[in-house]
Design a protein around this motif. Sequence first.
Motif, PDB file in Angstrom:
ATOM      1  N   ARG A 154       0.837  -1.200   0.000  1.00 45.08           N
ATOM      2  CA  ARG A 154       0.000   0.000   0.000  1.00 45.08           C
ATOM      3  C   ARG A 154       0.870   1.248   0.000  1.00 45.08           C
ATOM      4  O   ARG A 154       1.886   1.312   0.679  1.00 45.08           O
ATOM      5  N   ASP A 155       0.427   2.221  -0.748  1.00 44.79           N
ATOM      6  CA  ASP A 155       1.014   3.558  -0.693  1.00 44.79           C
ATOM      7  C   ASP A 155      -0.077   4.485  -0.186  1.00 44.79           C
ATOM      8  O   ASP A 155      -1.020   4.817  -0.921  1.00 44.79           O
ATOM      9  N   ARG A 156       0.030   4.894   1.069  1.00 43.45           N
ATOM     10  CA  ARG A 156      -1.015   5.717   1.669  1.00 43.45           C
ATOM     11  C   ARG A 156      -1.092   7.103   1.040  1.00 43.45           C
ATOM     12  O   ARG A 156      -2.160   7.704   0.988  1.00 43.45           O
ATOM     13  N   ARG A 157       0.041   7.589   0.552  1.00 41.47           N
ATOM     14  CA  ARG A 157       0.052   8.917  -0.055  1.00 41.47           C
ATOM     15  C   ARG A 157      -0.698   8.917  -1.385  1.00 41.47           C
ATOM     16  O   ARG A 157      -1.456   9.835  -1.698  1.00 41.47           O
ATOM     17  N   LEU A 158      -0.474   7.866  -2.182  1.00 41.23           N
ATOM     18  CA  LEU A 158      -1.132   7.773  -3.485  1.00 41.23           C
ATOM     19  C   LEU A 158      -2.468   7.049  -3.419  1.00 41.23           C
ATOM     20  O   LEU A 158      -3.196   7.012  -4.413  1.00 41.23           O
ATOM     21  N   ASN A 159      -2.764   6.436  -2.247  1.00 41.52           N
ATOM     22  CA  ASN A 159      -3.984   5.661  -2.080  1.00 41.52           C
ATOM     23  C   ASN A 159      -4.069   4.536  -3.113  1.00 41.52           C
ATOM     24  O   ASN A 159      -5.095   4.324  -3.775  1.00 41.52           O
ATOM     25  N   THR A 160      -2.965   3.817  -3.259  1.00 40.26           N
ATOM     26  CA  THR A 160      -2.900   2.683  -4.190  1.00 40.26           C
ATOM     27  C   THR A 160      -2.402   1.457  -3.453  1.00 40.26           C
ATOM     28  O   THR A 160      -1.800   1.552  -2.380  1.00 40.26           O
ATOM     29  N   GLN A 161      -2.645   0.305  -4.048  1.00 43.75           N
ATOM     30  CA  GLN A 161      -2.062  -0.924  -3.527  1.00 43.75           C
ATOM     31  C   GLN A 161      -1.929  -1.933  -4.673  1.00 43.75           C
ATOM     32  O   GLN A 161      -2.714  -1.938  -5.612  1.00 43.75           O
ATOM     33  N   ASP A 162      -0.903  -2.778  -4.552  1.00 38.42           N
ATOM     34  CA  ASP A 162      -0.661  -3.838  -5.522  1.00 38.42           C
ATOM     35  C   ASP A 162      -0.704  -5.173  -4.803  1.00 38.42           C
ATOM     36  O   ASP A 162      -0.168  -5.312  -3.691  1.00 38.42           O
ATOM     37  N   ILE A 163      -1.317  -6.157  -5.438  1.00 37.96           N
ATOM     38  CA  ILE A 163      -1.556  -7.461  -4.823  1.00 37.96           C
ATOM     39  C   ILE A 163      -0.756  -8.534  -5.558  1.00 37.96           C
ATOM     40  O   ILE A 163      -0.732  -8.569  -6.791  1.00 37.96           O
ATOM     41  N   THR A 164      -0.114  -9.423  -4.780  1.00 38.86           N
ATOM     42  CA  THR A 164       0.605 -10.573  -5.314  1.00 38.86           C
ATOM     43  C   THR A 164       0.270 -11.786  -4.457  1.00 38.86           C
ATOM     44  O   THR A 164       0.203 -11.672  -3.232  1.00 38.86           O
ATOM     45  N   PRO A 165       0.042 -12.962  -5.049  1.00 38.10           N
ATOM     46  CA  PRO A 165      -0.195 -14.161  -4.233  1.00 38.10           C
ATOM     47  C   PRO A 165       0.998 -14.456  -3.331  1.00 38.10           C
ATOM     48  O   PRO A 165       2.150 -14.385  -3.772  1.00 38.10           O
ATOM     49  N   LEU A 166       0.735 -14.771  -2.080  1.00 36.19           N
ATOM     50  CA  LEU A 166       1.802 -15.109  -1.140  1.00 36.19           C
ATOM     51  C   LEU A 166       2.650 -16.253  -1.663  1.00 36.19           C
ATOM     52  O   LEU A 166       3.870 -16.280  -1.479  1.00 36.19           O
ATOM     53  N   SER A 167       2.015 -17.214  -2.336  1.00 35.59           N
ATOM     54  CA  SER A 167       2.721 -18.398  -2.827  1.00 35.59           C
ATOM     55  C   SER A 167       3.785 -18.063  -3.860  1.00 35.59           C
ATOM     56  O   SER A 167       4.649 -18.889  -4.142  1.00 35.59           O
ATOM     57  N   GLN A 168       3.742 -16.856  -4.417  1.00 42.36           N
ATOM     58  CA  GLN A 168       4.705 -16.449  -5.432  1.00 42.36           C
ATOM     59  C   GLN A 168       5.811 -15.565  -4.871  1.00 42.36           C
ATOM     60  O   GLN A 168       6.566 -14.958  -5.628  1.00 42.36           O
ATOM     61  N   THR A 169       5.921 -15.494  -3.544  1.00 41.50           N
ATOM     62  CA  THR A 169       6.948 -14.670  -2.920  1.00 41.50           C
ATOM     63  C   THR A 169       7.774 -15.497  -1.944  1.00 41.50           C
ATOM     64  O   THR A 169       7.287 -16.476  -1.367  1.00 41.50           O
ATOM     65  N   PRO A 170       9.043 -15.116  -1.719  1.00 44.99           N
ATOM     66  CA  PRO A 170       9.857 -15.798  -0.709  1.00 44.99           C
ATOM     67  C   PRO A 170       9.334 -15.642   0.713  1.00 44.99           C
ATOM     68  O   PRO A 170       9.791 -16.343   1.617  1.00 44.99           O
ATOM     69  N   LEU A 171       8.379 -14.724   0.921  1.00 38.82           N
ATOM     70  CA  LEU A 171       7.774 -14.580   2.242  1.00 38.82           C
ATOM     71  C   LEU A 171       7.203 -15.896   2.753  1.00 38.82           C
ATOM     72  O   LEU A 171       7.141 -16.128   3.956  1.00 38.82           O
ATOM     73  N   ARG A 172       6.754 -16.752   1.841  1.00 43.41           N
ATOM     74  CA  ARG A 172       6.079 -17.980   2.274  1.00 43.41           C
ATOM     75  C   ARG A 172       7.007 -18.866   3.087  1.00 43.41           C
ATOM     76  O   ARG A 172       6.542 -19.631   3.950  1.00 43.41           O
ATOM     77  N   PHE A 173       8.322 -18.792   2.862  1.00 38.74           N
ATOM     78  CA  PHE A 173       9.250 -19.593   3.650  1.00 38.74           C
ATOM     79  C   PHE A 173       9.342 -19.067   5.076  1.00 38.74           C
ATOM     80  O   PHE A 173       9.345 -19.832   6.042  1.00 38.74           O
ATOM     81  N   LEU A 174       9.429 -17.751   5.233  1.00 35.34           N
ATOM     82  CA  LEU A 174       9.533 -17.158   6.563  1.00 35.34           C
ATOM     83  C   LEU A 174       8.240 -17.285   7.355  1.00 35.34           C
ATOM     84  O   LEU A 174       8.264 -17.306   8.582  1.00 35.34           O
ATOM     85  N   LEU A 175       7.101 -17.386   6.654  1.00 33.48           N
ATOM     86  CA  LEU A 175       5.800 -17.385   7.319  1.00 33.48           C
ATOM     87  C   LEU A 175       5.157 -18.754   7.387  1.00 33.48           C
ATOM     88  O   LEU A 175       4.008 -18.875   7.813  1.00 33.48           O
ATOM     89  N   ALA A 176       5.864 -19.797   6.973  1.00 30.08           N
ATOM     90  CA  ALA A 176       5.301 -21.143   7.030  1.00 30.08           C
ATOM     91  C   ALA A 176       5.048 -21.540   8.479  1.00 30.08           C
ATOM     92  O   ALA A 176       5.856 -21.270   9.372  1.00 30.08           O
ATOM     93  N   GLU A 177       3.915 -22.197   8.711  1.00 29.76           N
ATOM     94  CA  GLU A 177       3.589 -22.619  10.072  1.00 29.76           C
ATOM     95  C   GLU A 177       4.602 -23.636  10.582  1.00 29.76           C
ATOM     96  O   GLU A 177       5.020 -23.592  11.735  1.00 29.76           O
TER      97      GLU A 177
END
Length: 264
Positions: A154-177
């Motif tokens: 999210r960009d609060r100044r521009l009031n925009t946001q971009d969405i990406t599936p979690l499964s397509q990011t390396p975040l899923r490794f850090l956030l795996a249960e």
Amino acid sequence: MGLALALALVPGMASAQALLPPGDLMQPQKPAQNSASAAPAPLPPHRPAGVQQAQAGGPAPQVAQAKPQGKPAAPAAASTPATPDGRASRSTIDRVTAYYNSVQSLTGTFTQVDPDGTKRTGDVYMQKPGRVRFQYDPPSPVELISNGQSVAVRDRRLNTQDITPLSQTPLRFLLAEQIDLATEPHVSAIYQDDTFISVLMQEQVPMIGTYRLLILFDAKTSALRQWIITDPQGYDTQVTLSNLQVNKRPDPKLFVINFERMLQ
């Protein structure tokens, strides 16, 4: 609008200063070619030699294998000795795995070092599986939120946001249960020294290249301390955590994505 483009258009920043999500966790962004500061940011002094070889494109040693006999070593306060080439022992790998799986939530602060050396700070909230919020300190208007399925920038100044599936990011490794570092196929090597247990993960992304994720755990406490994302162009973004409170459940509202913003 693609996420990388959206971040590059954050007002008040040159392209080399474009705000990256924590550890470039969404898509690769390359600093401007005409910038004199486009070299990768310095890495921690305790980065193991084996990791340097693997991240430079050389062959990555495999994770130390378990001994065929005997029971797994119980978690200990200090790491057992590494193998002669610096690889972590199986008992150390099991200890770090058990500790990180026991951490189901955390809150704290983070410091991010971009590829051009720019430092940014903010607050982080995490709730496994899959939920996290990185909220940058002012003057940055950006926040990154994962609700367990999708990741929004999210960009609060521009009031925009971009969405990406979690499964397509390396975040899923850090956030795996739950994750088993000894058997996870994306783990190419695990090293240890007196300061860190360093887990090197690699993933080939079609049409983009290879991401490398280096996760550093405290050698004595097994706590998550830092990670470094190397994008396919070889640029590093480093995130260091501090002031952590473990297993203190954050407010669930922190992980809510307002999808109606995309319709406005």
